[in-house]
Design a protein around this motif. Sequence first.
Motif, PDB file in Angstrom:
ATOM      1  N   THR B 165       0.818  -1.212   0.000  1.00  0.00           N
ATOM      2  CA  THR B 165       0.000   0.000   0.000  1.00  0.00           C
ATOM      3  C   THR B 165       0.850   1.260   0.000  1.00  0.00           C
ATOM      4  O   THR B 165       0.613   2.185  -0.773  1.00  0.00           O
ATOM      5  CB  THR B 165      -0.925   0.001   1.226  1.00  0.00           C
ATOM      6  N   GLN B 167       4.087   1.624  -0.797  1.00  0.00           N
ATOM      7  CA  GLN B 167       4.945   1.752  -1.968  1.00  0.00           C
ATOM      8  C   GLN B 167       4.155   2.052  -3.237  1.00  0.00           C
ATOM      9  O   GLN B 167       4.694   2.588  -4.199  1.00  0.00           O
ATOM     10  CB  GLN B 167       5.805   0.489  -2.138  1.00  0.00           C
ATOM     11  N   HIS B 168       2.889   1.703  -3.203  1.00  0.00           N
ATOM     12  CA  HIS B 168       2.024   1.993  -4.355  1.00  0.00           C
ATOM     13  C   HIS B 168       2.067   3.470  -4.718  1.00  0.00           C
ATOM     14  O   HIS B 168       2.051   3.823  -5.900  1.00  0.00           O
ATOM     15  CB  HIS B 168       0.593   1.581  -4.006  1.00  0.00           C
ATOM     16  N   TYR B 169       2.148   4.320  -3.712  1.00  0.00           N
ATOM     17  CA  TYR B 169       2.121   5.764  -3.970  1.00  0.00           C
ATOM     18  C   TYR B 169       3.430   6.260  -4.593  1.00  0.00           C
ATOM     19  O   TYR B 169       3.458   7.333  -5.185  1.00  0.00           O
ATOM     20  CB  TYR B 169       1.794   6.534  -2.690  1.00  0.00           C
ATOM     21  N   VAL B 176      -1.699   7.222  -9.848  1.00  0.00           N
ATOM     22  CA  VAL B 176      -2.382   7.956  -8.778  1.00  0.00           C
ATOM     23  C   VAL B 176      -2.643   9.394  -9.219  1.00  0.00           C
ATOM     24  O   VAL B 176      -3.742   9.927  -9.033  1.00  0.00           O
ATOM     25  CB  VAL B 176      -1.541   7.933  -7.480  1.00  0.00           C
ATOM     26  N   LEU B 180      -6.250  11.151  -9.533  1.00  0.00           N
ATOM     27  CA  LEU B 180      -6.545  12.231  -8.588  1.00  0.00           C
ATOM     28  C   LEU B 180      -5.713  13.470  -8.913  1.00  0.00           C
ATOM     29  O   LEU B 180      -4.858  13.872  -8.111  1.00  0.00           O
ATOM     30  CB  LEU B 180      -6.243  11.769  -7.153  1.00  0.00           C
ATOM     31  N   PHE B 189      -1.525  16.182   0.426  1.00  0.00           N
ATOM     32  CA  PHE B 189      -2.060  14.945  -0.153  1.00  0.00           C
ATOM     33  C   PHE B 189      -1.605  13.702   0.608  1.00  0.00           C
ATOM     34  O   PHE B 189      -2.419  12.828   0.935  1.00  0.00           O
ATOM     35  CB  PHE B 189      -1.671  14.804  -1.622  1.00  0.00           C
ATOM     36  N   LYS B 192      -3.252  13.218   3.992  1.00  0.00           N
ATOM     37  CA  LYS B 192      -4.613  12.686   3.847  1.00  0.00           C
ATOM     38  C   LYS B 192      -4.590  11.215   3.468  1.00  0.00           C
ATOM     39  O   LYS B 192      -5.403  10.430   3.956  1.00  0.00           O
ATOM     40  CB  LYS B 192      -5.369  13.490   2.781  1.00  0.00           C
ATOM     41  N   ALA B 193      -3.670  10.869   2.582  1.00  0.00           N
ATOM     42  CA  ALA B 193      -3.537   9.464   2.188  1.00  0.00           C
ATOM     43  C   ALA B 193      -3.202   8.616   3.414  1.00  0.00           C
ATOM     44  O   ALA B 193      -3.795   7.547   3.619  1.00  0.00           O
ATOM     45  CB  ALA B 193      -2.459   9.312   1.125  1.00  0.00           C
ATOM     46  N   SER B 196      -6.286   8.138   5.512  1.00  0.00           N
ATOM     47  CA  SER B 196      -7.228   7.206   4.888  1.00  0.00           C
ATOM     48  C   SER B 196      -6.767   5.766   5.035  1.00  0.00           C
ATOM     49  O   SER B 196      -7.538   4.868   5.405  1.00  0.00           O
ATOM     50  CB  SER B 196      -7.386   7.536   3.404  1.00  0.00           C
ATOM     51  N   ILE B 197      -5.494   5.552   4.744  1.00  0.00           N
ATOM     52  CA  ILE B 197      -4.952   4.201   4.811  1.00  0.00           C
ATOM     53  C   ILE B 197      -5.002   3.656   6.231  1.00  0.00           C
ATOM     54  O   ILE B 197      -5.407   2.516   6.469  1.00  0.00           O
ATOM     55  CB  ILE B 197      -3.495   4.200   4.315  1.00  0.00           C
ATOM     56  N   ILE B 200      -8.453   2.596   7.394  1.00  0.00           N
ATOM     57  CA  ILE B 200      -8.833   1.279   6.873  1.00  0.00           C
ATOM     58  C   ILE B 200      -8.049   0.182   7.579  1.00  0.00           C
ATOM     59  O   ILE B 200      -8.611  -0.817   8.032  1.00  0.00           O
ATOM     60  CB  ILE B 200      -8.595   1.207   5.351  1.00  0.00           C
ATOM     61  N   LEU B 201      -6.752   0.390   7.691  1.00  0.00           N
ATOM     62  CA  LEU B 201      -5.884  -0.634   8.271  1.00  0.00           C
ATOM     63  C   LEU B 201      -6.251  -0.927   9.734  1.00  0.00           C
ATOM     64  O   LEU B 201      -6.251  -2.078  10.171  1.00  0.00           O
ATOM     65  CB  LEU B 201      -4.431  -0.158   8.176  1.00  0.00           C
TER      66      LEU B 201
END
Lengths: 208, 208
Positions: B165, B167-169, B176, B180, B189, B192-193, B196-197, B200-201
């Motif tokens: 997750t 490293q995806h960014y 991305v 966005l 940004f 906020k990411a 959000s992560i 969820i986690l």
Amino acid sequence: MTGNSNKQTRIQGINRSIILDAALEVFSAYGFRGSTIDQIAEKAGMSKPNLLYYFPRKDDIYVTVLEKTLEDWLAPFKDIDPAGDPVEELRKYTIQKLKMSAQQPERSQLFANEILHGAPSIQKFLKSNLKRLVDEKAGVIADWIAAGKLAPVDPYHLIFMIWATTQHYADFDVQVRAILPEETAKADFFDKAADSILTILLNGIMPR
Amino acid sequence: MTGNSNKQTRIQGINRSIILDAALEVFSAYGFRGSTIDQIAEKAGMSKPNLLYYFPRKDDIYVTVLEKTLEDWLAPFKDIDPAGDPVEELRKYTIQKLKMSAQQPERSQLFANEILHGAPSIQKFLKSNLKRLVDEKAGVIADWIAAGKLAPVDPYHLIFMIWATTQHYADFDVQVRAILPEETAKADFFDKAADSILTILLNGIMPR
DNA sequence: GTCTATACTATGATAGAC
DNA sequence: GTCTATCATAGTATAGAC
């Protein structure tokens, strides 16, 4: 003469498809620059000039494979059903995606390589088609949240998280295997991975 | 003559470091095969033969950059403290990793490219050093779970999920940004990411 | 020790002849 | 539909200048 011309067309279709299969293998393993037409031709079982008869330029093969792959790759995402049960839809999608990572890691790897290097061949696609599609599905997730059927999370980052996590098992395959040598050898590895991922994704890691 | 030899050594050190910085940029953007010594030399502001005076082979530059990068990249993972508060440690780690993806995506991309193509240069490292390290940290997480301080999840898949997750960014940066465009332009940004992560986690997406 | 100019060689994409 | 030739690229080696 129609019979004859039909036959030629069919050979063309078959050969093109053989080439594209070989190209997927080679490009996904070595990247665009790292792959040679020779490699693809050899894997396709034909001579380089013969291959170039079907696809005049290396780039033609690459773009064709990439576009074909993207279609398949996004199919399950498109299938997320706004009318379905939210948790069930996302669970289904995650499992589906993970299954694809297990069975066809090359598709994920080809795509990952393209994005990783700045998406030179599919920039436009990302900004138009893909963005539109993600906006749509993010809207669906937002609606689900508004209806109280999902916890209030950011839809976009949720989508990224599912993508990242599931594709990790394809793209970082060698690393996963290096760290879990015994587990990855077992037939049910991906089922177990799906369970683990979904447990975290659905419930989180905070103790209850 | 010590003064002289010191000065020369210093020039060496400086030039080597300039080359490695340039090499990181180039290799991360184009991969090993996709990068040329000319590109690296140009970015480093020196002639190709001059560069080859410091690193005789292309592979020498690549391996050196890769190893140097791995060190930095794994540092925060090593820092996960068994004595710390579990949720806080994992939160800290996730944020740290995400910050690195934001500030030095090249490091992540270089690593991703290497793994994606079968890790030809660091297979051994993955199977020995990295495996040992991950086993150790997975043990720490397992202990936390046993103590009831974390929900019962699979430690390895949790680690993979955080890696993937965050490293995806970095690795899928262009995607991305394509999806966005406005959000990624904002300064906050990544904060906020991270929010959000972590939401969820920690809590999952099941409605409460 | 540091850097430049030049040359060699292999590879690999592409074009044109058969 | 196949084979051969060409031409650019790029990794590597050498000679020598500062």
